[in-house]
Design a protein around this motif. Structure first.
Motif, PDB file in Angstrom:
ATOM      1  N   ALA A 197       6.571  64.548  19.352  1.00  0.00           N
ATOM      2  CA  ALA A 197       5.501  64.035  20.218  1.00  0.00           C
ATOM      3  C   ALA A 197       5.704  63.129  21.935  1.00  0.00           C
ATOM      4  CB  ALA A 197       4.258  63.525  20.342  1.00  0.00           C
ATOM      5  N   GLN A 198       6.717  62.420  21.714  1.00  0.00           N
ATOM      6  CA  GLN A 198       7.645  61.654  21.881  1.00  0.00           C
ATOM      7  C   GLN A 198       7.347  61.876  23.587  1.00  0.00           C
ATOM      8  OE1 GLN A 198       8.188  58.746  21.228  1.00  0.00           O
ATOM      9  NE2 GLN A 198       7.229  60.125  19.044  1.00  0.00           N
ATOM     10  N   GLY A 199       7.181  61.352  24.720  1.00  0.00           N
ATOM     11  CA  GLY A 199       6.162  61.183  26.080  1.00  0.00           C
ATOM     12  C   GLY A 199       5.032  61.457  26.621  1.00  0.00           C
ATOM     13  N   HIS A 200       4.903  62.651  25.331  1.00  0.00           N
ATOM     14  CA  HIS A 200       3.761  63.328  26.013  1.00  0.00           C
ATOM     15  C   HIS A 200       2.454  62.078  25.764  1.00  0.00           C
ATOM     16  CE1 HIS A 200       4.914  67.496  25.677  1.00  0.00           C
ATOM     17  NE2 HIS A 200       5.526  67.582  24.767  1.00  0.00           N
ATOM     18  N   GLY A 201       1.926  61.909  27.478  1.00  0.00           N
ATOM     19  CA  GLY A 201       1.228  60.640  27.227  1.00  0.00           C
ATOM     20  C   GLY A 201       0.263  61.093  28.575  1.00  0.00           C
ATOM     21  N   ASP A 202      -1.500  60.562  29.315  1.00  0.00           N
ATOM     22  CA  ASP A 202      -1.800  61.137  29.488  1.00  0.00           C
ATOM     23  C   ASP A 202      -1.080  60.403  30.986  1.00  0.00           C
ATOM     24  OD1 ASP A 202      -2.762  58.219  28.303  1.00  0.00           O
ATOM     25  OD2 ASP A 202      -3.687  58.090  30.578  1.00  0.00           O
ATOM     26  N   ALA A 203      -0.776  58.821  31.208  1.00  0.00           N
ATOM     27  CA  ALA A 203      -0.156  58.726  32.365  1.00  0.00           C
ATOM     28  C   ALA A 203       1.221  60.181  32.765  1.00  0.00           C
ATOM     29  CB  ALA A 203       0.438  57.480  31.978  1.00  0.00           C
ATOM     30  N   ALA A 204       1.859  59.914  31.807  1.00  0.00           N
ATOM     31  CA  ALA A 204       3.090  60.540  32.360  1.00  0.00           C
ATOM     32  C   ALA A 204       2.771  62.103  32.802  1.00  0.00           C
ATOM     33  CB  ALA A 204       4.040  61.556  31.155  1.00  0.00           C
ATOM     34  N   TYR A 205       1.552  62.884  32.045  1.00  0.00           N
ATOM     35  CA  TYR A 205       0.942  64.712  32.861  1.00  0.00           C
ATOM     36  C   TYR A 205       0.516  63.900  34.168  1.00  0.00           C
ATOM     37  CZ  TYR A 205       0.911  65.651  28.013  1.00  0.00           C
ATOM     38  OH  TYR A 205       1.308  66.346  26.351  1.00  0.00           O
ATOM     39  N   ALA A 206      -0.359  63.177  34.539  1.00  0.00           N
ATOM     40  CA  ALA A 206      -0.658  61.963  35.537  1.00  0.00           C
ATOM     41  C   ALA A 206       0.086  62.336  36.229  1.00  0.00           C
ATOM     42  CB  ALA A 206      -1.068  61.011  35.940  1.00  0.00           C
ATOM     43  N   ALA A 207       1.306  61.590  36.069  1.00  0.00           N
ATOM     44  CA  ALA A 207       2.401  62.002  37.177  1.00  0.00           C
ATOM     45  C   ALA A 207       3.190  62.999  37.442  1.00  0.00           C
ATOM     46  CB  ALA A 207       3.548  60.213  36.475  1.00  0.00           C
ATOM     47  N   ARG A 208       3.044  63.330  36.530  1.00  0.00           N
ATOM     48  CA  ARG A 208       3.860  64.651  36.416  1.00  0.00           C
ATOM     49  C   ARG A 208       3.037  65.800  37.551  1.00  0.00           C
ATOM     50  NH1 ARG A 208       6.712  68.354  32.217  1.00  0.00           N
ATOM     51  NH2 ARG A 208       7.648  70.278  33.913  1.00  0.00           N
ATOM     52  N   PHE A 264      -9.802  69.061  19.534  1.00  0.00           N
ATOM     53  CA  PHE A 264      -9.130  69.741  20.258  1.00  0.00           C
ATOM     54  C   PHE A 264      -9.749  69.545  21.595  1.00  0.00           C
ATOM     55  CE2 PHE A 264      -8.949  71.629  15.834  1.00  0.00           C
ATOM     56  CZ  PHE A 264      -7.378  72.207  16.124  1.00  0.00           C
ATOM     57  N   TYR A 265      -9.053  69.239  22.414  1.00  0.00           N
ATOM     58  CA  TYR A 265      -9.547  68.284  23.592  1.00  0.00           C
ATOM     59  C   TYR A 265      -9.524  68.719  24.934  1.00  0.00           C
ATOM     60  CZ  TYR A 265      -7.822  64.319  20.285  1.00  0.00           C
ATOM     61  OH  TYR A 265      -7.378  64.147  20.216  1.00  0.00           O
ATOM     62  N   ARG A 266     -11.044  68.597  25.888  1.00  0.00           N
ATOM     63  CA  ARG A 266     -11.249  69.546  27.066  1.00  0.00           C
ATOM     64  C   ARG A 266      -9.956  69.038  28.049  1.00  0.00           C
ATOM     65  NH1 ARG A 266     -14.335  68.308  31.359  1.00  0.00           N
ATOM     66  NH2 ARG A 266     -13.666  66.175  31.503  1.00  0.00           N
ATOM     67  N   PRO A 267      -9.069  70.083  27.824  1.00  0.00           N
ATOM     68  CA  PRO A 267      -8.153  69.274  28.897  1.00  0.00           C
ATOM     69  C   PRO A 267      -8.338  68.627  29.898  1.00  0.00           C
ATOM     70  CG  PRO A 267      -8.346  71.537  29.139  1.00  0.00           C
ATOM     71  CD  PRO A 267      -9.455  71.336  27.940  1.00  0.00           C
ATOM     72  N   ALA A 268      -6.755  67.989  30.880  1.00  0.00           N
ATOM     73  CA  ALA A 268      -7.478  66.961  31.889  1.00  0.00           C
ATOM     74  C   ALA A 268      -6.639  67.873  32.769  1.00  0.00           C
ATOM     75  CB  ALA A 268      -6.516  65.992  31.876  1.00  0.00           C
ATOM     76  N   GLY A 269      -7.355  67.400  34.033  1.00  0.00           N
ATOM     77  CA  GLY A 269      -6.858  68.794  34.779  1.00  0.00           C
ATOM     78  C   GLY A 269      -6.460  68.220  36.751  1.00  0.00           C
ATOM     79  N   TRP A 270      -5.791  69.097  37.323  1.00  0.00           N
ATOM     80  CA  TRP A 270      -5.704  68.274  38.370  1.00  0.00           C
ATOM     81  C   TRP A 270      -5.576  68.673  39.929  1.00  0.00           C
ATOM     82  CZ3 TRP A 270      -2.888  67.418  34.319  1.00  0.00           C
ATOM     83  CH2 TRP A 270      -2.746  65.800  33.394  1.00  0.00           C
ATOM     84  N   HIS A 271      -6.568  68.895  41.046  1.00  0.00           N
ATOM     85  CA  HIS A 271      -6.278  69.679  42.375  1.00  0.00           C
ATOM     86  C   HIS A 271      -6.434  68.936  43.511  1.00  0.00           C
ATOM     87  CE1 HIS A 271      -9.031  72.806  39.740  1.00  0.00           C
ATOM     88  NE2 HIS A 271      -9.766  71.237  39.102  1.00  0.00           N
ATOM     89  N   LYS A 272      -5.826  70.158  44.158  1.00  0.00           N
ATOM     90  CA  LYS A 272      -5.130  69.756  45.679  1.00  0.00           C
ATOM     91  C   LYS A 272      -6.572  71.036  46.396  1.00  0.00           C
ATOM     92  CE  LYS A 272      -2.230  70.026  47.847  1.00  0.00           C
ATOM     93  NZ  LYS A 272      -1.204  69.402  48.102  1.00  0.00           N
ATOM     94  N   PHE A 273      -7.567  70.823  47.163  1.00  0.00           N
ATOM     95  CA  PHE A 273      -7.674  71.205  48.143  1.00  0.00           C
ATOM     96  C   PHE A 273      -7.774  71.050  49.802  1.00  0.00           C
ATOM     97  CE2 PHE A 273     -10.865  70.405  44.789  1.00  0.00           C
ATOM     98  CZ  PHE A 273     -11.060  72.052  44.559  1.00  0.00           C
ATOM     99  N   THR A 313       2.201  70.649  27.198  1.00  0.00           N
ATOM    100  CA  THR A 313       1.900  69.591  26.353  1.00  0.00           C
ATOM    101  C   THR A 313       1.744  70.192  24.966  1.00  0.00           C
ATOM    102  OG1 THR A 313      -0.031  68.194  26.393  1.00  0.00           O
ATOM    103  CG2 THR A 313      -0.582  70.902  27.261  1.00  0.00           C
ATOM    104  N   ILE A 314       1.381  69.310  24.181  1.00  0.00           N
ATOM    105  CA  ILE A 314       2.111  69.409  22.914  1.00  0.00           C
ATOM    106  C   ILE A 314       0.406  69.171  22.516  1.00  0.00           C
ATOM    107  CG2 ILE A 314       1.884  67.130  22.206  1.00  0.00           C
ATOM    108  CD1 ILE A 314       4.314  67.862  19.816  1.00  0.00           C
ATOM    109  N   MET A 315      -0.656  69.087  23.851  1.00  0.00           N
ATOM    110  CA  MET A 315      -1.795  68.346  22.746  1.00  0.00           C
ATOM    111  C   MET A 315      -2.875  69.004  22.261  1.00  0.00           C
ATOM    112  SD  MET A 315      -1.487  65.173  22.669  1.00  0.00           S
ATOM    113  CE  MET A 315      -2.820  64.760  22.259  1.00  0.00           C
TER     114      MET A 315
END
Lengths: 730, 161
Positions: free
Chosen positions: A294-305, A439-448, A502-504
């Motif tokens: 799980a190293q490197g898996h985090g919400d901030a890292a995900y958001a940056a990616r 078992f989490y509701r996953p985060a997500g990102w959108h550009k419109f 994601t590993i989550m």
């Protein structure tokens, strides 16, 4: 296959051990389910008491009351004499027994009516024979058969025994009531368990008490994929009340959903005479975990990616019609925005738990499972007991919201019980276990991007969705609906996606995918509408002008999955009328927002009115108009579902719900840092159902999604501040 | 598990109950796992959700935060016994009348908080109800009906009184 189906197409009747009528009514299910039968179950004893089996797990959605109401309607039962019993897991007898995706009403509506009608038909034939009159001359009401011409009556109790000896009619030969004859369907009935709940009777899995039972905690991995390297349990074993400490080796199972990690993880079970002793002893365990996965898996890292992917643009085309880029080039105005939402946890109030007993090579469960059948499959894979040797009693569930579609707790209980034959074990999570092993509701990102013409009409639309997945496409629960507005509504549109792994563990949260996508799409379309000098409901009505039906493919006998613009229009117009949309004089600090969404085969349009003072948002009122088909089975329960869904959505947006992650470890631990609304946020919620011709659908979910964008749009209306990220922060 | 503490006698729902448990065991776990009185629910273990609410000498307390050693001679009332009191019975009746529960798991705690509130404040305002009930979490958000039920019970009990 054909022979099997036709054999099961016939009603079967047999006498109960104690006498009386037992109708086991089977019809072929829709091929889509892949299951063999749909079955409803009625028993009438000689005292007149009628027992109706509840097929689907009850988790607060009211199905334990509403499906038996449907049976009772066609049976012409006296509802006051009806007792409802939760059916044990037996899909060969009852058909699919899951609660999820707002499907129970849809799947049960016709079979439950036929089950009730079949039982009534048998009772009526006995009465006709006794009185020497034609069946057609007999009427029934409130568990009594009447022969009007001669003034004779007999209660069902006096007919049941003999009726059990008759051959039941074929389903197709049964005459069902017309809706104007309904006296139970469509009436307001309290929950069948309500009197027990208010007395504190044992109903839930956590309440299971069996002779010799012990209580367990399961100390699971601190981050997903962690491997247990070393256990020193000497101190824990020495703690008061501790009976056993059992290392459990994880087993990777084939998940109940594609891409899920619904498995048995590594862990250590502490078994004690009192759960509190087990809980005390866990602090004495010395465990060494390898958390490198799980190293490197985090919400901030995900958001940056995700930001980098959105910046790069492009993505794999998921849907394309016309030429969106060209249309954007021709637009009078182009609006663009980015939206995002975080991981969130379910937090059912009854923490995950399960009771299991392993005896004589067989496992018995008392399980709060939304999918007990999948749970049994999971146990068979992880614990090594054949499905045929596993019995599952389904308990009332202290909140589901999709968390208990996963059955990890069954695998854990089974593994612990198997290590202690003959001893019933209840394994119970503490709140931190529950939040950190969800078992989490996953985060997500959108550009419109959207283009509008001079009159403010939507002419072009693009969406770039960044989500999670191992390959090129979003994995289950991190996906988007196969059809998503405004696909099909404008000629030039392109939807793309980019994913990264994601590993989550991801799962379904009430109105999965929709609870997030309603916010981003309807929030953005509000921006588009305003940029063109219009309101969102006006823009939506414009998109829905032509009568169209498109999107997902419908199946015969199912509530339509396809999108119907006429149904959409009707709920939008109803919500506007209820709220007097557009006619209310503006006041400083007060704002109104609208949103529409279609999911789980239900259409909802909602209006939220807020007052904003500084950073404080008060929701003053909510109006909700919904179409879930031609019939609301139990309006009392239906209104509760809509109000609860709406407060749930407001809670997600306004209470700061957000799961943060560092190297796979979830940072939240209890209700103080993943909070829910209390009774102090209690806006009046006005609910109206807009009936259509469609077969009835479910209400556990579709009312939730639109309230979040309606709230965001109302806050914008009040303050001019656009909220594009959840949870909302002013 | 016995042998390391003296048995303690508690007064629960009007009956004397003997338990053999350490002083620091929370009352919640005495009720649930020593006495098998499972109506009182576990939700958070931290006094944040109110699911474990019981009455101690008539006052609502979180049993997950109440060690056995702090109970002493106090009279404990749980959801299994609250119906024996006129206010508790009225609250339960009102809960059924409005059909408050959805999943129902929080409702024992809600009823215990509501009956303590009405005992102290027979005709509460909405604000007083909100204050009295804000420690009780309902994950299904059945709050509209909880509010309706408390107002109905208040009306019924004040008529009766």
């Amino acid at each position: 296959m054909q022979a099997e189906l036709s054999r099961r197409s016939f009603l079967r009747a047999s006498a109960l051990a104690g006498g009386g009528l037992l109708v086991d009514f089977s019809v072929p299910v829709h091929a889509a389910q892949g299951a063999a039968v749909l079955t409803a179950f009625v028993a009438i004893d000689t005292s007149g008491a009628i027992t109706i089996a509840a097929r689907n797990p009850e988790m607060g959605q009211g199905i334990k009351t509403s499906l038996p109401m449907i049976v009772a309607e066609e049976l012409d039962a006296d509802w006051a004499q009806v007792r409802v019993e939760q059916a044990d897991l037996d899909p060969a007898r009852y058909g699919p027994q899951f609660s999820g995706a707002s499907m129970s009403t849809m799947m049960g509506y016709l079979p439950m009516r036929q089950a009730g009608a079949a039982a009534r038909d048998m009772l009526v034939r006995v009465a006709a024979a006794r009185w020497g009159v034609a069946v057609a001359e007999i009427s029934t009401a409130a568990s009594v058969a009447h022969h009007k011409a001669s003034g004779r009556s007999l209660p069902y109790a006096a007919l049941a025994q003999e009726a059990a000896g008759l051959a039941p009619a074929k389903p197709g030969d049964l005459r069902l009531k017309s809706p104007e004859q309904f006296t139970i369907i469509g009436s307001r009935r309290g929950g069948v368990d309500t009197p027990k709940i208010v007395r504190g009777d044992p109903l839930y899995s956590i309440d299971t008490r069996l002779p010799g039972m012990l209580h367990a905690v399961f100390v699971g991995p601190p981050s997903p994929g962690a491997v247990l390297r070393r256990v020193d349990d000497a101190a824990a074993r020495a703690m008061p009340g501790v009976k056993a400490v059992i290392p459990i080796q994880g087993v990777k199972a084939k998940g109940t959903f594609a891409g899920s990690v619904d498995s048995l993880t590594d862990g250590v079970a502490i078994v004690a005479t009192n759960w509190w002793y087990a809980q005390q002893a866990r602090d004495k365990l010395v465990l060494e975990w390898d958390e490198s996965a799980a190293q490197g898996h985090g919400d901030a890292a995900y958001a940056a990616r995700a930001k980098a992917l959105l910046d790069a643009g492009g993505g794999k085309v998921a849907f394309k019609a016309g030429d969106a880029k060209a249309a954007l080039g021709k637009a009078a105005k182009v609006i663009s925005a980015r939206y995002d939402y975080p991981f969130v946890a379910h937090n059912t109030l009854e923490p995950q738990n399960c009771t299991a007993l392993f005896k004589d090579g067989k496992l018995t469960f008392w399980a709060p499972a939304q999918q007990p059948e999948n749970g049994r499959k999971l146990v068979a894979q992880c614990v090594g007991v054949a499905e045929g040797d596993i019995t599952v009693h389904v308990t009332r569930i202290g909140g589901g919201f999709g968390r208990r579609l996963m059955s990890d707790f069954m695998a854990q209980a089974g593994a612990i019980a198997k290590a202690m034959p003959g001893v019933p074990i209840n394994v119970l999570y503490n709140r931190t276990d529950d939040i950190t092993h969800d078992f989490y509701r996953p985060a997500g990102w959108h550009k419109f991007k959207a283009g509008i013409d001079q009159s403010g009409r939507l002419t072009a639309f693009t969406n770039h969705f960044v989500s999670f997945g191992p390959g090129e496409d979003p994995q289950f629960f991190a996906n988007m609906a196969p059809f998503h507005m405004p696909e099909g509504l404008i000629p030039d549109i392109e939807m793309t996606h980019s994913v990264f792994p994601t590993i989550m563990p991801l799962g379904a949260m009430r109105a999965p995918t929709s609870n997030a996508h309603a916010f981003v799409f309807q929030g953005f379309l509000d921006e588009v509408a305003r940029a063109g000098g219009r309101s969102l409901p006006a823009l939506m009505l414009d998109l829905f002008t032509a009568d169209k039906q498109f999107g997902e493919t419908d199946k015969a006998g199912e509530t339509p999955r396809s999108f119907n613009t006429a149904r959409a229009r009707a709920v939008v117009q109803k919500a506007m009328a209820m709220s007097d949309w557009g006619n209310v004089p503006r006041k400083p600090g007060i704002g109104r927002g609208f949103a529409f969404y279609f999911c789980h085969r239900g259409y909802f349009a909602e209006v939220v009115e807020v007052a904003v003072k500084g950073k404080a948002v008060t929701v003053r009122k909510v109006w909700a108009a919904g179409d879930v088909g031609r019939q609301i089975v139990n309006p009392l329960g239906a209104e509760a579902q809509v109000r609860g869904s709406i407060l749930d959505g407001l809670s997600q947006a306004l209470n700061g719900q957000k799961i943060t992650i560092e190297n796979g470890r979830v940072q939240q631990s209890n209700f103080h840092d993943h909070p829910f609304a209390r009774i102090d946020r209690l806006p009046p919620v006005e609910v109206a159902f807009v009936p259509s011709d469609a077969q009835p659908g479910g209400l556990g979910e579709p009312a939730l999604p639109p309230v979040i964008p309606a709230l965001a749009n109302a806050i914008f209306d009040a303050t001019g501040k656009r909220l594009r990220s959840m949870p909302f922060a002013l | 598990m016995g042998g390391f503490d003296m048995a303690i006698t508690l007064s629960i729902n009007g009956a004397a109950r003997s338990v053999d448990a350490p002083d620091d065991m929370p009352l919640l776990w005495v009720l649930r796992d020593e006495l098998n009185m499972v109506g009182t629910k576990f939700g958070c273990g931290a006094g944040l959700c109110g699911a474990c609410t019981v009455h101690m000498d008539g006052a609502a307390v979180r049993s997950c935060q109440t060690p056995l050693g702090a109970v002493g001679a106090a009279k404990i009332t749980t959801i299994e016994g609250v119906g024996e009191t006129p206010i508790g019975a009225a609250v339960q009746k009102a809960w059924v009348a409005v059909d408050a529960p959805q999943c129902g798991y929080c409702q024992a705690g809600q009823i215990m908080s509501a009956s303590a509130l009405l005992a102290a404040t027979p005709k509460p305002t909405r604000t007083q109800i909100t204050q009295g009930m804000s420690g009780n979490l309902c994950r299904c958000a059945s709050y509209h009906r909880i509010m309706d039920a408390i107002e109905l019970a208040a009306k019924e009990t004040s008529h009766a009184g």
